[in-house]
Design an enzyme around this catalytic site. Structure first.
Site, mmCIF file in Angstrom:
data_model
loop_
_atom_site.group_PDB
_atom_site.id
_atom_site.type_symbol
_atom_site.label_atom_id
_atom_site.label_comp_id
_atom_site.label_asym_id
_atom_site.label_seq_id
_atom_site.Cartn_x
_atom_site.Cartn_y
_atom_site.Cartn_z
ATOM 1 N N LYS A 22 21.766 106.685 37.841
ATOM 2 C CA LYS A 22 21.150 105.966 38.963
ATOM 3 C C LYS A 22 21.688 106.618 40.207
ATOM 4 O O LYS A 22 20.962 106.666 41.222
ATOM 5 C CB LYS A 22 21.544 104.428 38.787
ATOM 6 C CG LYS A 22 21.327 103.586 40.149
ATOM 7 C CD LYS A 22 21.660 102.264 39.891
ATOM 8 C CE LYS A 22 23.129 101.999 40.217
ATOM 9 N NZ LYS A 22 23.622 102.143 41.490
ATOM 10 N N ASN A 23 23.105 106.767 40.035
ATOM 11 C CA ASN A 23 23.734 107.243 41.264
ATOM 12 C C ASN A 23 23.430 108.705 41.643
ATOM 13 O O ASN A 23 23.772 109.040 42.886
ATOM 14 C CB ASN A 23 25.235 106.899 41.236
ATOM 15 C CG ASN A 23 25.450 105.496 41.295
ATOM 16 O OD1 ASN A 23 24.625 104.706 41.516
ATOM 17 N ND2 ASN A 23 26.874 105.039 41.084
ATOM 18 N N CYS A 119 28.575 92.981 50.442
ATOM 19 C CA CYS A 119 28.143 92.748 49.091
ATOM 20 C C CYS A 119 29.222 91.963 48.074
ATOM 21 O O CYS A 119 30.470 91.816 48.499
ATOM 22 C CB CYS A 119 27.497 93.919 48.407
ATOM 23 S SG CYS A 119 28.638 94.976 47.993
ATOM 24 N N ARG A 124 32.239 96.764 52.265
ATOM 25 C CA ARG A 124 31.641 98.066 52.158
ATOM 26 C C ARG A 124 30.943 98.567 53.705
ATOM 27 O O ARG A 124 29.834 98.735 53.571
ATOM 28 C CB ARG A 124 30.523 98.246 51.066
ATOM 29 C CG ARG A 124 31.317 97.875 49.634
ATOM 30 C CD ARG A 124 30.365 97.843 48.514
ATOM 31 N NE ARG A 124 29.917 99.032 47.969
ATOM 32 C CZ ARG A 124 29.148 99.251 47.355
ATOM 33 N NH1 ARG A 124 28.572 98.150 46.418
ATOM 34 N NH2 ARG A 124 28.679 100.517 46.714
ATOM 35 N N ASP A 307 33.538 101.941 38.643
ATOM 36 C CA ASP A 307 32.396 101.520 38.002
ATOM 37 C C ASP A 307 32.375 101.276 36.453
ATOM 38 O O ASP A 307 31.403 100.648 35.741
ATOM 39 C CB ASP A 307 31.061 102.277 38.161
ATOM 40 C CG ASP A 307 30.512 102.378 39.540
ATOM 41 O OD1 ASP A 307 30.840 101.364 40.274
ATOM 42 O OD2 ASP A 307 29.617 103.133 39.918
ATOM 43 N N ARG A 399 18.955 96.285 37.814
ATOM 44 C CA ARG A 399 19.231 97.485 38.938
ATOM 45 C C ARG A 399 19.658 98.890 38.310
ATOM 46 O O ARG A 399 19.533 99.761 38.700
ATOM 47 C CB ARG A 399 20.022 96.919 39.960
ATOM 48 C CG ARG A 399 19.696 95.781 40.910
ATOM 49 C CD ARG A 399 20.583 95.360 41.954
ATOM 50 N NE ARG A 399 21.049 96.717 42.430
ATOM 51 C CZ ARG A 399 22.353 96.872 42.979
ATOM 52 N NH1 ARG A 399 23.057 95.948 42.873
ATOM 53 N NH2 ARG A 399 23.022 98.209 43.219
HETATM 54 C C1 UD1 Z 1 29.248 104.650 45.308
HETATM 55 C C2 UD1 Z 1 28.427 104.386 44.259
HETATM 56 C C3 UD1 Z 1 29.051 103.172 43.610
HETATM 57 C C4 UD1 Z 1 30.603 103.149 43.302
HETATM 58 C C5 UD1 Z 1 31.303 103.647 44.548
HETATM 59 C C6 UD1 Z 1 32.739 104.062 44.244
HETATM 60 C C7 UD1 Z 1 26.077 104.970 44.728
HETATM 61 C C8 UD1 Z 1 24.911 104.665 44.998
HETATM 62 N N1 UD1 Z 1 27.112 104.073 44.408
HETATM 63 O O1 UD1 Z 1 28.965 103.616 46.205
HETATM 64 O O2 UD1 Z 1 28.521 102.818 42.377
HETATM 65 O O3 UD1 Z 1 31.227 101.916 42.779
HETATM 66 O O4 UD1 Z 1 30.652 104.937 45.140
HETATM 67 O O5 UD1 Z 1 32.557 105.142 43.065
HETATM 68 O O6 UD1 Z 1 26.710 106.226 44.566
HETATM 69 N N2 UD1 Z 1 34.111 102.906 52.805
HETATM 70 C C9 UD1 Z 1 34.403 102.674 54.350
HETATM 71 N N3 UD1 Z 1 33.541 103.132 55.421
HETATM 72 C C10 UD1 Z 1 32.453 104.022 54.947
HETATM 73 C C11 UD1 Z 1 32.125 104.058 53.701
HETATM 74 C C12 UD1 Z 1 33.055 103.552 52.813
HETATM 75 O O7 UD1 Z 1 35.220 101.642 54.666
HETATM 76 O O8 UD1 Z 1 32.058 104.453 56.063
HETATM 77 C C13 UD1 Z 1 34.947 102.257 52.061
HETATM 78 C C14 UD1 Z 1 34.273 101.350 50.940
HETATM 79 O O9 UD1 Z 1 34.216 99.985 51.341
HETATM 80 C C15 UD1 Z 1 34.909 101.213 49.735
HETATM 81 C C16 UD1 Z 1 35.323 103.011 49.731
HETATM 82 O O10 UD1 Z 1 35.219 103.250 50.928
HETATM 83 O O11 UD1 Z 1 36.084 100.693 49.630
HETATM 84 C C17 UD1 Z 1 34.640 103.788 48.548
HETATM 85 O O12 UD1 Z 1 33.161 103.552 48.972
HETATM 86 P P1 UD1 Z 1 32.004 104.549 48.798
HETATM 87 O O13 UD1 Z 1 32.622 105.709 48.157
HETATM 88 O O14 UD1 Z 1 31.612 104.974 50.102
HETATM 89 O O15 UD1 Z 1 30.920 103.702 47.915
HETATM 90 P P2 UD1 Z 1 29.366 103.717 47.761
HETATM 91 O O16 UD1 Z 1 29.159 105.250 48.258
HETATM 92 O O17 UD1 Z 1 28.791 102.675 48.521
#
Ligand code: UD1
Length: 418
Positions: A22-23, A119, A124, A307, A399
């Site tokens: 998925k990711n 969420c 996030r 995850d 999902r």
């Molecule tokens: C992706 C994965 C999700 C997984 C996560 C962490 C997808 C579609 N989803 O989510 O399944 O659990 O990586 O491995 O690939 N953050 C900020 N600012 C930003 C971006 C992130 O503060 O602009 C923080 C987030 O709140 C979180 C951390 O950084 O605490 C890591 O998040 P991130 O790696 O961005 O997660 P996703 O990419 O949303």
């Protein structure tokens, strides 16, 4: 609303095929926005998130064949891309919709994408996506819940993200692929799904090096071409079925998958007492009569994935000993704890730590799925609980897990979708 009824007690045995990741599929489908050529994808997982993304892309003017989004193959033609907008009603159901921002801006010079909002597992934010695109010359305003981004041709830049962000890294790689000059992303996410996206972009003509390390260099090109690409296997789905087999004292063989990106998960399962063997494209697991408890700490790849945290919590509930589970990525990712406690688990939360004392057995009850991986942990717990567990709100599972009830049944679990 659909529910899953699971009668616990059966040891899982047999073989199943693992679906595409998925990711990886979500960013790779967004990469189709970067070219007027046709992209043909295979090994797409048949999931609600994929269908939602295809609907979003179609709304932007991308021609998706077949339209249903229910096949493992799809062709995407973004030559008629005319509406670079991702509305709130679609983004709110799937945060990964933010992955259209970078490609839309790079290809169309503008994008209007709803802010994803919070969420269940935490706030996030997407500030790092925005900061990176601004460094590449984009003008970005956030108004009435939407990110409005504009740019002429983006310009290569040196970007160091404040934290490791998976979709943030992916958005910036896609934007930089069509930018003028070189972009260097420091503190980049090293997740295998980032590498899969980079491989797809390279097959489209992008010039990327360093994917899989924390410094990724992208030499922008003027145009990308259509290509054919097979999505990598889902390492989290693989890990989830390994946990389900481990918890039930089972013996399973997972096909069309790879152990290459699962070292941290496999090491922990071996520590718990499982015998794990590898063949080309397959992983076999044989569980001991009772698992030993295993402590862990989540962190960005290659460390233990957030995850998989909930599923390991479930196996620790019935393992021999006391485990400490530390979550360092998301601030609210222990939503499954209250539900596992309803099944009789002994878990204590202290800040980011969950202390899990293994009990001799769990008892079936009605529980509620709260997010995707939390739902998976309830399935694992239900498989070992005595009696029937009814899991409510399983749209979360749809999902991210293709045909979960069917795959579990094929392994001998007593599962009914109601
Ligand atoms: C992706 C994965 C999700 C997984 C996560 C962490 C997808 C579609 N989803 O989510 O399944 O659990 O990586 O491995 O690939 N953050 C900020 N600012 C930003 C971006 C992130 O503060 O602009 C923080 C987030 O709140 C979180 C951390 O950084 O605490 C890591 O998040 P991130 O790696 O961005 O997660 P996703 O990419 O949303």
């Amino acid at each position: 609303m659909d529910k899953l009824a699971i009668e616990g007690g059966a040891s899982l045995a047999g073989e199943i095929v693992i679906s595409g990741a998925k990711n990886a599929a979500l960013p790779i489908l967004c990469a189709a926005l970067l070219t007027g050529g046709t992209m043909t994808f295979s090994n797409l997982p048949r999931l609600r998130d994929v269908a939602t993304l295809l609907k979003l892309l179609a709304q932007m003017g991308v021609c998706v064949t077949p339209e249903s989004g229910e096949e493992r193959q799809a062709a995407l033609d973004a030559s008629g891309l005319n509406n670079p907008c991702a509305p709130y009603d679609l983004v709110k159901t799937m945060r990964a919709s933010i992955l259209v921002l970078g490609p839309l801006l790079a290809r169309c010079g503008e994008a209007k994408v709803s802010l994803p909002g919070g969420c269940a597992i935490g706030a996030r934010p997407v500030d790092q996506h925005i900061k990176g695109l601004q460094a590449m010359g984009a003008e970005i305003a956030v108004e009435q819940g939407y990110i409005h981004a504009r740019a002429g041709r983006l310009k290569g830049a040196r970007i160091c993200t404040d934290m490791v962000t998976v979709t943030g890294t992916e958005n910036l790689i896609m934007a930089a692929s069509l930018a003028e000059g070189e972009t260097i992303i420091e503190n980049a996410a090293r997740e295998p799904e980032v590498v899969d996206l980079a491989n797809c972009l390279v097959s489209m003509g992008a010039r990327i090096s360093g994917a899989g390390t924390d410094v990724i260099r992208i030499q922008g090109v003027k145009k990308l071409r259509g290509a054919t690409y097979a999505i990598m296997p889902d390492r989290i789905e693989t890990g989830t079925y390994l946990c389900a087999a481990a918890a039930t004292g089972g013996k399973v063989r997972l096909l069309k998958t790879s152990a290459a990106s699962l070292d941290s998960v496999i090491d922990k399962l071996m520590d718990a007492g499982c015998d794990i063997r590898f063949a080309r494209d397959a992983i076999s697991l044989q569980a001991p009569a009772r698992l030993k408890s295993i402590s862990l700490r989540t962190a960005p790849y290659p460390a233990f994935p957030t995850d998989m945290q909930a599923q390991f919590m479930a196996i620790n509930c019935v393992a021999d000993g006391v485990a400490t589970i530390r979550e360092t990525i998301f601030e609210n990712r222990f939503m499954h704890v209250a539900e596992l406690q309803r099944l009789g688990a002994d878990i204590q939360i202290e800040g980011n730590n969950a202390i899990v004392r293994g009990v001799a057995s769990l008892q079936g009850a009605t529980v509620m799925a709260t997010d995707l991986r939390a739902s998976a942990s309830l399935v694992v717990a239900a498989l070992v609980a005595q009696g029937e567990t009814l899991i409510d709100r399983i749209y979360h599972l749809d999902r991210g897990y293709e045909d979960m009830a069917e795959k579990l049944s094929a392994l001998g679990a007593k599962v009914r979708r109601i």
